[in-house]
Each structure stands twice: as structure tokens, then as C-alpha cells.
Design an enzyme around this catalytic site. Sequence first.
Site, PDB file in Angstrom:
ATOM      1  N   GLY A  16       0.839  -1.213   0.000  1.00  0.00           N
ATOM      2  CA  GLY A  16       0.000   0.000   0.000  1.00  0.00           C
ATOM      3  C   GLY A  16       0.863   1.247   0.000  1.00  0.00           C
ATOM      4  O   GLY A  16       1.920   1.271   0.620  1.00  0.00           O
ATOM      5  N   ARG A  77       0.928  -4.826  -6.064  1.00  0.00           N
ATOM      6  CA  ARG A  77       1.050  -6.122  -5.402  1.00  0.00           C
ATOM      7  C   ARG A  77       1.285  -7.109  -6.540  1.00  0.00           C
ATOM      8  O   ARG A  77       0.543  -7.112  -7.510  1.00  0.00           O
ATOM      9  CB  ARG A  77      -0.209  -6.441  -4.609  1.00  0.00           C
ATOM     10  CG  ARG A  77      -0.472  -5.345  -3.550  1.00  0.00           C
ATOM     11  CD  ARG A  77      -1.572  -5.720  -2.586  1.00  0.00           C
ATOM     12  NE  ARG A  77      -2.083  -4.527  -1.917  1.00  0.00           N
ATOM     13  CZ  ARG A  77      -1.633  -4.049  -0.753  1.00  0.00           C
ATOM     14  NH1 ARG A  77      -0.673  -4.668  -0.110  1.00  0.00           N
ATOM     15  NH2 ARG A  77      -2.165  -2.970  -0.221  1.00  0.00           N
ATOM     16  N   ASP A 108       5.293  -5.484   5.801  1.00  0.00           N
ATOM     17  CA  ASP A 108       5.929  -6.766   6.113  1.00  0.00           C
ATOM     18  C   ASP A 108       5.869  -7.770   4.956  1.00  0.00           C
ATOM     19  O   ASP A 108       6.781  -8.577   4.778  1.00  0.00           O
ATOM     20  CB  ASP A 108       5.378  -7.362   7.411  1.00  0.00           C
ATOM     21  CG  ASP A 108       3.872  -7.535   7.387  1.00  0.00           C
ATOM     22  OD1 ASP A 108       3.220  -6.990   6.472  1.00  0.00           O
ATOM     23  OD2 ASP A 108       3.340  -8.214   8.278  1.00  0.00           O
ATOM     24  N   THR A 131       4.154   2.343   5.649  1.00  0.00           N
ATOM     25  CA  THR A 131       2.751   1.931   5.665  1.00  0.00           C
ATOM     26  C   THR A 131       2.016   2.796   6.682  1.00  0.00           C
ATOM     27  O   THR A 131       2.580   3.127   7.727  1.00  0.00           O
ATOM     28  CB  THR A 131       2.577   0.428   6.029  1.00  0.00           C
ATOM     29  OG1 THR A 131       1.215   0.185   6.392  1.00  0.00           O
ATOM     30  CG2 THR A 131       3.444   0.010   7.202  1.00  0.00           C
ATOM     31  N   ASP A 133      -0.298   1.916   8.533  1.00  0.00           N
ATOM     32  CA  ASP A 133      -0.849   1.109   9.638  1.00  0.00           C
ATOM     33  C   ASP A 133       0.019   1.038  10.891  1.00  0.00           C
ATOM     34  O   ASP A 133      -0.453   0.624  11.946  1.00  0.00           O
ATOM     35  CB  ASP A 133      -1.122  -0.324   9.156  1.00  0.00           C
ATOM     36  CG  ASP A 133      -2.217  -0.370   8.120  1.00  0.00           C
ATOM     37  OD1 ASP A 133      -3.103   0.500   8.172  1.00  0.00           O
ATOM     38  OD2 ASP A 133      -2.186  -1.260   7.250  1.00  0.00           O
ATOM     39  N   ASP A 135       2.210  -1.085  11.752  1.00  0.00           N
ATOM     40  CA  ASP A 135       2.086  -2.424  12.340  1.00  0.00           C
ATOM     41  C   ASP A 135       3.352  -3.264  12.195  1.00  0.00           C
ATOM     42  O   ASP A 135       3.290  -4.486  12.163  1.00  0.00           O
ATOM     43  CB  ASP A 135       0.892  -3.150  11.683  1.00  0.00           C
ATOM     44  CG  ASP A 135       1.023  -3.226  10.172  1.00  0.00           C
ATOM     45  OD1 ASP A 135       1.959  -2.601   9.620  1.00  0.00           O
ATOM     46  OD2 ASP A 135       0.205  -3.903   9.535  1.00  0.00           O
ATOM     47  N   ARG A 177      -7.017  -3.225   9.413  1.00  0.00           N
ATOM     48  CA  ARG A 177      -7.672  -4.529   9.385  1.00  0.00           C
ATOM     49  C   ARG A 177      -7.122  -5.439  10.489  1.00  0.00           C
ATOM     50  O   ARG A 177      -7.833  -6.213  11.083  1.00  0.00           O
ATOM     51  CB  ARG A 177      -7.472  -5.176   8.008  1.00  0.00           C
ATOM     52  CG  ARG A 177      -8.780  -5.599   7.386  1.00  0.00           C
ATOM     53  CD  ARG A 177      -8.602  -5.963   5.935  1.00  0.00           C
ATOM     54  NE  ARG A 177      -8.711  -4.784   5.081  1.00  0.00           N
ATOM     55  CZ  ARG A 177      -8.013  -4.587   3.977  1.00  0.00           C
ATOM     56  NH1 ARG A 177      -7.118  -5.480   3.583  1.00  0.00           N
ATOM     57  NH2 ARG A 177      -8.194  -3.510   3.265  1.00  0.00           N
TER      58      ARG A 177
HETATM   59  P1  ATP Z   1       0.869  -3.111   3.352  1.00  0.00           P
HETATM   60  O1  ATP Z   1       1.161  -3.265   4.825  1.00  0.00           O
HETATM   61  O2  ATP Z   1       0.689  -1.710   2.946  1.00  0.00           O
HETATM   62  O3  ATP Z   1      -0.212  -4.037   2.859  1.00  0.00           O
HETATM   63  P2  ATP Z   1       2.809  -5.023   2.425  1.00  0.00           P
HETATM   64  O4  ATP Z   1       4.212  -4.862   1.975  1.00  0.00           O
HETATM   65  O5  ATP Z   1       2.604  -5.877   3.651  1.00  0.00           O
HETATM   66  O6  ATP Z   1       2.220  -3.573   2.583  1.00  0.00           O
HETATM   67  P3  ATP Z   1       1.684  -7.089   0.694  1.00  0.00           P
HETATM   68  O7  ATP Z   1       0.588  -6.973  -0.291  1.00  0.00           O
HETATM   69  O8  ATP Z   1       1.542  -8.073   1.813  1.00  0.00           O
HETATM   70  O9  ATP Z   1       1.921  -5.592   1.225  1.00  0.00           O
HETATM   71  O10 ATP Z   1       3.049  -7.449  -0.071  1.00  0.00           O
HETATM   72  C1  ATP Z   1       3.487  -6.678  -1.174  1.00  0.00           C
HETATM   73  C2  ATP Z   1       4.120  -7.573  -2.204  1.00  0.00           C
HETATM   74  O11 ATP Z   1       5.243  -8.254  -1.631  1.00  0.00           O
HETATM   75  C3  ATP Z   1       3.233  -8.689  -2.729  1.00  0.00           C
HETATM   76  O12 ATP Z   1       2.354  -8.250  -3.739  1.00  0.00           O
HETATM   77  C4  ATP Z   1       4.275  -9.654  -3.300  1.00  0.00           C
HETATM   78  O13 ATP Z   1       4.724  -9.224  -4.562  1.00  0.00           O
HETATM   79  C5  ATP Z   1       5.409  -9.512  -2.284  1.00  0.00           C
HETATM   80  N1  ATP Z   1       5.312 -10.614  -1.309  1.00  0.00           N
HETATM   81  C6  ATP Z   1       4.550 -10.676  -0.196  1.00  0.00           C
HETATM   82  N2  ATP Z   1       4.687 -11.875   0.417  1.00  0.00           N
HETATM   83  C7  ATP Z   1       5.537 -12.595  -0.349  1.00  0.00           C
HETATM   84  C8  ATP Z   1       6.059 -13.919  -0.278  1.00  0.00           C
HETATM   85  N3  ATP Z   1       5.746 -14.754   0.704  1.00  0.00           N
HETATM   86  N4  ATP Z   1       6.911 -14.307  -1.259  1.00  0.00           N
HETATM   87  C9  ATP Z   1       7.258 -13.480  -2.254  1.00  0.00           C
HETATM   88  N5  ATP Z   1       6.786 -12.238  -2.390  1.00  0.00           N
HETATM   89  C10 ATP Z   1       5.936 -11.786  -1.459  1.00  0.00           C
END
Ligand code: ATP
Length: 329
Positions: A16, A77, A108, A131, A133, A135, A177
Site C-alpha cells: 500500500g 502487489r 511486512d 505503511t 498502519d 504495524d 484490518r
Molecule cells: P501493506 O502493509 O501496505 O499491505 P505489504 O508490503 O505488507 O504492505 P503485501 O501486499 O503483503 O503488502 O506485499 C506486497 C508484495 O510483496 C506482494 O504483492 C508480493 O509481490 C510480495 N510478497 C509478499 N509476500 C511474499 C512472499 N511470501 N513471497 C514473495 N513475495 C511476497
Amino acid sequence: MKSRIIKKIGVLTSGGDAPGMNAAIRAIVRTCTYHHVECIGIFRGFQGLVEGDFEPFGPRDVNYIINKGGTILKTARSETFKTAEGRKKAYENLKKEAVDALIVIGGDGSFTGAMILSKEFDIPVMGIPGTIDNDIRGTSHTIGFDTALNTVIDAVDKIRDTASSHKRLFFVEVMGRDAGHIALNAGIGAGAEEILIPEENLGMDRLLESLKKSKKSGKSSSIVLVAEGEKLGKNVFELGEYVEQNLPEYEVRVSVLGHMQRGGAPSCFDRVLASRLSVKAVETLLEGKKNYMVGLINDKVELTPLEQAVKGHSPIDMELLRVSDIISI
Ligand code: ATP
């Protein structure tokens, strides 16, 4: 300070978007220039890495972005990156562009992806927590959190004006969430009567009791701040209906703040935080270290191994709940 091996650093934003990501990109690019290292921007997160959507960035390419919300690198994503085949393509693109190390600004999930890539292909990575959040373990603040809080209290202040004019009870849903940091902090900041968060089940009876008391004490309006993932098992509209049925003395309205919480110019705090974390991320790579997240701990920029940073969410400060209970009397 400059390591012999790191000559080019790639940067991407993922997950995000959050206000302050641009301030981080700007600081990374300029720190690279300061240390005579090349910087390459990767568009659309890991998806752009897989597709080779790269562009070299110099210090003048990041003029006038410190004050802009969103991310000039765009974010995405990427399901492809979750596959071994996708990550192999990503690595080949990094090799083709002679990128020696990668900085990932995101949450994360993004750090997990970065860690897997690093393990599979021995690419040094660094994570910068971006982020709204808040978190992520290993930092008291993520980039974007402070701005989101200011956006929420600004909106709730406005809702309060209409709530008190009509003597209404407003349920205001905010993002979160899995984590109640936004609801809890903005709830205190905006003087909410109750705060519902995923980490704590207040119970319907206590909520009704508290609202009853609030009315009796002579309050002319009430605001309940609800995190998306609160644990009462009802969405914010169902909550509103339930309370209206059980407390007919209240006229209830619901407001969902939604995506406006992600936007806007970053606060000064987020700009400074993004700048501090980014300088440290680049310099850590140049010192030959890898696979850390940079974060703020006791107002100092500190390193946390990425594998610890992705272990569950940062806990909320329970003292804040107590503070809220006391001052909303
Ligand atoms: P936010 O907290 O804003 O949602 P985030 O980094 O946690 O941010 P995610 O959608 O969980 O957002 O992860 C972003 C991208 O990281 C995913 O679309 C994917 O490309 C990559 N990613 C997440 N988990 C994995 C995984 N286990 N293996 C490989 N790539 C991953």
C-alpha cells in the site's frame, strides 16, 4: 565508508502507498549521489522488478517530491513475484542492470518478498517501513502513520461539528484490518468516546453501557472510532444499527473514511523520519551489511534483522486504551 562492491542501488515501493514514500525515495537517491553510488528506480514494486521497468535516478530527478503524497515510483502487489520463476526473472533484471543491492520501501509482505529474493540469489536488501498502519516490529513509527493520524483527526473534527449540532452519535471507521494503531492514537487525538480495535474485544454490553453513561453525563455528541478489523464481529453499519436499536435515545450516523487516509502531503514528522531512515539504509548497505530493516527505536535510527521485523505485528500500547478511558469520561 563506501564498500567496494556496492556501485548501484535499486529502490522500489511496494504494498500500500503511504505519504512520505517520496521523501524516502528522494533521500535514497541523494544519499547514493553523496556517496558516489548510482541509484536506479524500479517502478510498480516487485512487478516492475519482474518486468525490468527501471530508470536511473539522479538528485535533480527527485526535486519537489518531498511534499507529495503517494509514490512517484508507483506501487503494486505482484503475484508473479511470489513464484520462483518470477523471482528468477527479477534477479536476471537486476543482474542485467548491474544492480548490487535493493532497498524496499513497504510493509511486512514486501519485506518477506525481499528476504526470499536475497536468500535465493544472494542480493543484499534493506527494508524501510512505509505503511500508514504502523504495524511493523522494530520501529515505533512507520512512514505515513503520522500523516494518516493527522488526516483522521482532521476528518473527525469536522464530523464532530455536525455531530454536536444535531446531538448525534457517529461511528467513524478508519483503516486497520489487523492493527488498531490508527484508531487508538487518532481516537485519543480527536477525543473519541470509544475506540474499537482488533486487539481488544470491548464487548457489546460495555459499549452500550459506556454510551449510556456518556449521554447521562450531558455530552451533546459522541464519536466512536472503529478500526476496520475490530473484534465485535459486526461491520460498522451493523454496529450503528445495533446501537440505535438498543439505545433509541441516540440518533446514529456512520462515516467510513476510506482511502482518503492514505493520501495528502506528508507531515513534517514523516518527511524527517523518511529522510533519516533512508540515509541509514543506504549507508548500512555501503558498510557491507545486509537484510536489515531501518526503524525508529527510542527516537534513534536502529537496525532490526528483516526476519525479526516480519514476525507478527507490533503490539499496541495498552496504556493508550487506559488513557482514552480516563479522558473520555
Ligand atoms: P501493506 O502493509 O501496505 O499491505 P505489504 O508490503 O505488507 O504492505 P503485501 O501486499 O503483503 O503488502 O506485499 C506486497 C508484495 O510483496 C506482494 O504483492 C508480493 O509481490 C510480495 N510478497 C509478499 N509476500 C511474499 C512472499 N511470501 N513471497 C514473495 N513475495 C511476497
